[in-house]
Design an enzyme around this catalytic site. Structure first.
Site, mmCIF file in Angstrom:
data_model
loop_
_atom_site.group_PDB
_atom_site.id
_atom_site.type_symbol
_atom_site.label_atom_id
_atom_site.label_comp_id
_atom_site.label_asym_id
_atom_site.label_seq_id
_atom_site.Cartn_x
_atom_site.Cartn_y
_atom_site.Cartn_z
ATOM 1 N N ASN A 89 -2.893 0.252 -3.826
ATOM 2 C CA ASN A 89 -2.936 -0.858 -2.882
ATOM 3 C C ASN A 89 -3.268 -2.127 -3.641
ATOM 4 O O ASN A 89 -4.207 -2.145 -4.444
ATOM 5 C CB ASN A 89 -4.009 -0.597 -1.801
ATOM 6 C CG ASN A 89 -4.231 -1.795 -0.903
ATOM 7 O OD1 ASN A 89 -4.964 -2.719 -1.249
ATOM 8 N ND2 ASN A 89 -3.621 -1.777 0.249
ATOM 9 N N TYR A 90 -2.489 -3.188 -3.414
ATOM 10 C CA TYR A 90 -2.811 -4.499 -3.962
ATOM 11 C C TYR A 90 -2.542 -5.535 -2.876
ATOM 12 O O TYR A 90 -1.533 -5.456 -2.167
ATOM 13 C CB TYR A 90 -1.990 -4.810 -5.222
ATOM 14 C CG TYR A 90 -2.391 -3.932 -6.389
ATOM 15 C CD1 TYR A 90 -3.548 -4.209 -7.121
ATOM 16 C CD2 TYR A 90 -1.643 -2.818 -6.728
ATOM 17 C CE1 TYR A 90 -3.934 -3.387 -8.171
ATOM 18 C CE2 TYR A 90 -2.021 -1.993 -7.785
ATOM 19 C CZ TYR A 90 -3.174 -2.291 -8.503
ATOM 20 O OH TYR A 90 -3.566 -1.476 -9.534
ATOM 21 N N ARG A 91 -3.451 -6.507 -2.752
ATOM 22 C CA ARG A 91 -3.356 -7.446 -1.628
ATOM 23 C C ARG A 91 -3.963 -8.801 -1.999
ATOM 24 O O ARG A 91 -4.786 -8.906 -2.921
ATOM 25 C CB ARG A 91 -4.073 -6.873 -0.405
ATOM 26 C CG ARG A 91 -5.545 -6.606 -0.640
ATOM 27 C CD ARG A 91 -6.175 -5.704 0.405
ATOM 28 N NE ARG A 91 -7.567 -5.407 0.082
ATOM 29 C CZ ARG A 91 -7.952 -4.447 -0.743
ATOM 30 N NH1 ARG A 91 -7.055 -3.674 -1.341
ATOM 31 N NH2 ARG A 91 -9.228 -4.242 -0.992
ATOM 32 N N ARG A 133 -1.035 -2.109 14.071
ATOM 33 C CA ARG A 133 0.103 -1.199 14.062
ATOM 34 C C ARG A 133 -0.390 0.167 13.588
ATOM 35 O O ARG A 133 -0.506 0.438 12.396
ATOM 36 C CB ARG A 133 1.211 -1.741 13.161
ATOM 37 C CG ARG A 133 2.536 -1.034 13.370
ATOM 38 C CD ARG A 133 3.669 -1.782 12.682
ATOM 39 N NE ARG A 133 4.946 -1.216 13.067
ATOM 40 C CZ ARG A 133 5.524 -0.183 12.454
ATOM 41 N NH1 ARG A 133 4.924 0.397 11.423
ATOM 42 N NH2 ARG A 133 6.694 0.265 12.865
ATOM 43 N N SER A 191 0.847 -1.185 0.000
ATOM 44 C CA SER A 191 0.000 0.000 0.000
ATOM 45 C C SER A 191 0.882 1.234 0.000
ATOM 46 O O SER A 191 1.926 1.260 0.666
ATOM 47 C CB SER A 191 -0.909 0.003 1.237
ATOM 48 O OG SER A 191 -1.739 1.141 1.249
ATOM 49 N N HIS A 226 -2.713 7.167 -4.594
ATOM 50 C CA HIS A 226 -2.852 6.020 -3.692
ATOM 51 C C HIS A 226 -2.832 4.742 -4.524
ATOM 52 O O HIS A 226 -3.379 4.703 -5.620
ATOM 53 C CB HIS A 226 -4.178 6.113 -2.929
ATOM 54 C CG HIS A 226 -4.625 4.814 -2.322
ATOM 55 N ND1 HIS A 226 -5.656 4.059 -2.852
ATOM 56 C CD2 HIS A 226 -4.177 4.129 -1.251
ATOM 57 C CE1 HIS A 226 -5.832 2.975 -2.118
ATOM 58 N NE2 HIS A 226 -4.950 2.986 -1.146
#
Length: 308
Positions: free
Chosen positions: A110-112, A268, A94, A108
């Site tokens: 993000n890859y998951r 976190r 991210s 921005h």
């Protein structure tokens, strides 16, 4: 997935430091370990020459899936999912970049990948799995050629894998990054967004995610090279700070990733709030003058356009 996201992080950090120049900012690398299982590397650049703040984070989580998460999955993905317990694997990258220059857009990406599998080893195959992610652009001032370049670059990737992806994921992005409490004002001019993607074999979807994430630098760096040294005024910076305030509102009020992170045991916090800018501004009942560049941006945010 883990090897890919770590390489992608290194490539992006290297490219952003090159954009900063020989005397520009450098990333602080913060490695961390999660006691329940997993680790990550958060790279942060602050007060650079080009970027006020830039963060690129990788996390790889192996742990028991929390009960609350399983409840959500039964409601959303599979009502017949057993009681568990289940182990989960989550691997993702991210990033958010906030430039100094108001002419240069925030971005921005993000890859998951997520999977859930039995703790007793009864099956080597996950009982649930999916990919998610996307990339989106958030300008303070609208340059149509930037919007067209950003969208066309990722559309070419989508079309290579499935011609239905770009129109579907572009629409999803416009709908998702929406400050609905502001009267359907989008956070930016979009890109693509997808979640729970499991419509093909995992190997094929992994290839799509690899191509999309590796294309990020082609989407963003050419825009930054054009905009980072453009002249600007204090009034433009003031407007940029107001738009950054809207960015913060979305991330704290609506973003699923923020909520997911905060719901994860031993969350976190510094990594979860990595996306927030160093500074932002809120003005009571602020409204730009009709016909101004600021007003033109708002028109597009309230009525998303096709860019590719």
């Amino acid at each position: 997935m883990e090897a890919h996201i770590r390489k992608t992080q290194n490539d992006i950090v290297r490219a952003i430091e090159e954009l900063e120049g020989p005397n520009g900012g450098r990333f602080k690398r913060d490695s961390w370990i999660r006691k329940e299982g997993g680790e990550g590397l958060t790279c942060v650049l602050q007060d650079g020459k080009v970027f006020q703040k830039a963060g690129v984070a990788v996390s790889v989580i192996h742990s028991i899936a929390p009960d609350g998460m399983l409840t959500q999955m039964r409601a959303k993905k599979n009502p017949n999912l057993g009681k568990g317990p289940f182990k989960m694997f989550v691997g993702g990258i991210s990033l958010v970049m906030h430039p100094h220059n108001p002419n240069a857009p925030t971005v921005h990406m993000n890859y998951r990948y997520f999977e859930l599998y039995p703790t007793d080893g009864s099956s080597k195959k996950p009982v649930l799995w999916w990919f998610g992610g996307g990339s989106d652009l958030t300008p303070s001032y609208l340059f149509e050629d930037d919007a067209e370049h950003f969208h066309k670059t990722i559309k070419d990737v989508c079309d290579k894998h499935d011609p239905e992806y770009y129109p579907k994921f572009k629409k999803w992005c416009d709908e998702y990054f929406n400050n609905s409490h502001r009267g359907d004002e989008r956070r930016g001019i979009g890109g693509i967004f997808f979640d729970d993607l499991d419509d093909k074999e995992p190997e094929k979807l992994f290839e799509f995610v690899k191509d999309a994430s590796q294309t990020f630098l082609k989407q963003y760096i050419p825009i930054m090279e054009k905009r980072k040294d453009m002249p600007f005024t204090e009034e433009m910076t003031r407007w940029q700070q107001i738009r950054r305030g809207r960015y913060v509102e979305f991330n704290l009020v609506h973003d699923r990733g923020t909520k997911f992170g905060l719901a994860t045991p031993s969350a976190r916090i510094e990594s979860i709030f990595l996306s927030l800018p160093l500074t932002a501004r809120w003005e009571y009942m602020h409204s730009p003058l009709p016909g101004s560049e600021e007003f033109k941006l708002l028109e597009v945010l309230k009525k998303p356009r096709e860019w590719a």
